[in-house]
Design a protein around this motif. Structure first.
Motif, mmCIF file in Angstrom:
data_model
loop_
_atom_site.group_PDB
_atom_site.id
_atom_site.type_symbol
_atom_site.label_atom_id
_atom_site.label_comp_id
_atom_site.label_asym_id
_atom_site.label_seq_id
_atom_site.Cartn_x
_atom_site.Cartn_y
_atom_site.Cartn_z
ATOM 1 N N ALA A 387 40.216 39.164 47.005
ATOM 2 C CA ALA A 387 40.260 38.883 45.567
ATOM 3 C C ALA A 387 39.023 39.445 44.882
ATOM 4 O O ALA A 387 37.949 39.531 45.481
ATOM 5 N N LEU A 403 43.682 34.550 40.454
ATOM 6 C CA LEU A 403 42.751 33.925 41.400
ATOM 7 C C LEU A 403 43.252 32.555 41.843
ATOM 8 O O LEU A 403 43.126 32.181 43.025
ATOM 9 N N THR A 451 36.070 37.789 48.895
ATOM 10 C CA THR A 451 35.931 37.987 47.454
ATOM 11 C C THR A 451 34.876 39.052 47.182
ATOM 12 O O THR A 451 33.854 39.121 47.856
#
Length: 523
Positions: A387, A403, A451
């Motif tokens: 992400a 998200l 992330t």
């Protein structure tokens, strides 16, 4: 101690049933130990079914496999590609490692690429680039081009042609003006059938449009200058790369020339710097603090100890939609081997790599991830979620929803939903005994969440290099050569033979099924 006996120690630990959610209660230091930050990347392994005892054993096994020695050989330029007696120096393309002559050659090529890109960008003659290649000559540049779109301006239209299917080259040139188009043919050997045929079709398209000037519109990136010249590429229009660059590791080389032209040398340089930072982290950090090592050991645990046959890679970013396809080649071509370096059976090696962009996958295969069976211990398949924290599309509501879905899926895979909870929700129904089990989620399904602070060229380079080094570590532990690809060759050889026979109406000497299939092509 043999590799097999080391796995025996781990397999004994894997016999214990593990509840991932309970590990957070039993191991107060779990986040500190299983979450790692390196540059723009934060990688959370805490939802893997790996207790502290298993992680200690994995690290011990990695040391016993002489991982640190192999790592030193890699960066020293020794021939870690043992079957072809070659060094593996894609890190040198981003300025890390390599002897002085290698560093000199790389520096000269980078200067040449940057100067050429600046010239094309400032001249204004070309408005389009058609990049022709397949495998590593296509997947890397295509992934990176999509990634660059998040925060860099594309000055020239960039299209790709990879497949021998005529639709590929037709789509690539559709609507373009040959007079404004630069064709870049990328092939290490300059003998790959798909690339040559697409190159020939592109040349015919250019010639129809600009006549004898077609040669001014064609470049080659190759390790075989002779074949490129024989094809008709002018010698001054050839950009070199070297036999110590594997195709699936080549985006950092002149294979990325189309990216430099489309997005600018500075953007490409940032991309290289991101990878170089990961190279130095992997080279310098001890095993227990080393992000690629942790990625690799997590995969080893899931594959060899929990018996998972696949790994899903789900980027919650449209700009990374080619990531799972890129990693299919990187991992499965590198470590999809059944024979060790010394010629013995390897046992379980690379899992199947698959996936799609989130949230699309949620409406396709996530049903199977949550409730499907598997040969793996806890069902489904492990997942790498990826992400981007920064919204690059100026759609904050969309980005928060994206998200939220990513984070929720990792939690849901871990927690599941018990049958008792389902029965409480359903209440007093006549069909509850049949329905409740269907609506139960077993949970305890492992995942890693990666992330990136933002999808910058630096962060993208960092991410790709992370997976590259993960592949190397796993190859060392499985004792396979991660840098050859003999399995790619047999089908290519047979295809060449069959094509020649189809062109000459020669039935050849084949099995009945293949002969019948060849006959269909004549109708």
């Amino acid at each position: 101690m043999t590799t097999k006996s080391r796995f025996n120690v781990l397999e004994a630990l894997a016999e214990d049933e593990v509840s991932i959610s309970e590990l957070f209660e039993k191991e107060p230091d779990r986040l500190n130990r299983f979450v790692m930050r390196e540059g723009p990347l934060r990688v959370d392994f805490s939802k893997q079914a790996i207790p502290n005892t298993a992680l200690d054993a994995l690290l011990s096994m990695a040391a016993q496999c002489d991982l640190e020695e192999w790592r030193a050989k890699l960066f020293a330029g020794e021939a870690v590609n043992t079957s072809e007696d070659r060094a593996v120096l894609h890190m040198a393309l981003r300025g890390v490692g390599g002897a002085k002559d290698v560093q000199r050659d790389v520096s000269q090529m980078r200067q040449h690429m940057a100067a050429y890109a600046d010239e094309i960008r400032s001249d204004g003659k070309f408005k389009n680039i058609v990049h022709i290649g397949i495998g590593g000559s296509d997947l890397g540049p295509r992934l990176v081009s999509d990634g660059f779109e998040a925060c860099a301006e594309q000055s020239l239209t960039l299209r790709f042609a990879e497949n021998v299917d005529g639709a590929s080259i037709n789509d690539a040139v559709k609507g373009l003006d040959p007079a404004e188009t630069l064709v870049i043919i990328v092939s290490k050997s300059f003998g790959t059938q798909e690339t040559k045929m697409n190159g020939e079709s592109a040349r015919a398209w250019l010639t129809a449009g600009v006549g004898a000037a077609a040669g001014d519109h064609m470049l080659a990136v190759t390790a075989n200058r002779t074949r490129a010249i024989d094809f008709g590429i002018r010698e001054e229009n050839i950009f070199d790369f070297w036999d110590w660059v594997g195709g699936r590791y080549s985006v950092w080389s002149a294979v990325g020339l189309s990216l430099q032209i489309a997005y600018g040398p500075d953007v490409f340089s940032d991309f290289l710097e991101g990878a170089a930072a990961m190279d130095k982290h992997f080279r310098d950090q001890p095993l227990q603090e080393n992000l690629p090592v942790m990625m690799a050991l997590t995969g080893i645990w899931n594959r060899n100890c929990l018996n998972y046959s696949s790994l899903a890679v789900i980027p919650y970013s449209r700009r990374l939609r080619k990531l799972s396809a890129f990693l299919q080649q990187l991992e499965m071509e590198s470590n999809g081997k059944r024979i060790t370096r010394d010629g013995n059976e390897a046992g379980l090696t690379c899992p199947i790599i698959w996936g799609d962009e989130g949230t699309n996958g949620q409406h396709a295969f996530f049903q199977w991830l949550h409730q499907g069976p598997s040969e793996g211990k806890y069902g489904g398949a492990p997942v790498d979620f990826v992400a981007i924290l920064k919204d690059h599309e100026n759609r904050p509501d969309h980005h928060k929803a994206l998200l939220a879905n990513c984070f929720a899926q990792s939690e849901a895979l871990m927690l599941g939903k018990s049958e008792d909870a389902v029965r409480q929700e359903l209440g007093d129904r006549d069909d509850i005994d049949a329905l409740a089990p269907q609506k139960t989620f077993p949970g305890n399904r492992p995942s890693t969440t990666i992330t990136l602070d933002e999808l910058s060229p630096f962060a993208l380079g960092h991410l790709i290099a992370l997976y590259e080094h993960k592949v190397f570590v796993q190859g060392v532990i499985w004792n396979v050569n991660s840098f050859d690809q003999w399995g790619v060759e047999l089908g290519k050889v047979l295809a060449t033979t069959i094509l020649e026979e189809m062109n000459t109406d020669d039935p050849g000497n084949h099995d009945a099924s293949t002969t019948a299939l060849m006959g269909l092509a004549k109708t």
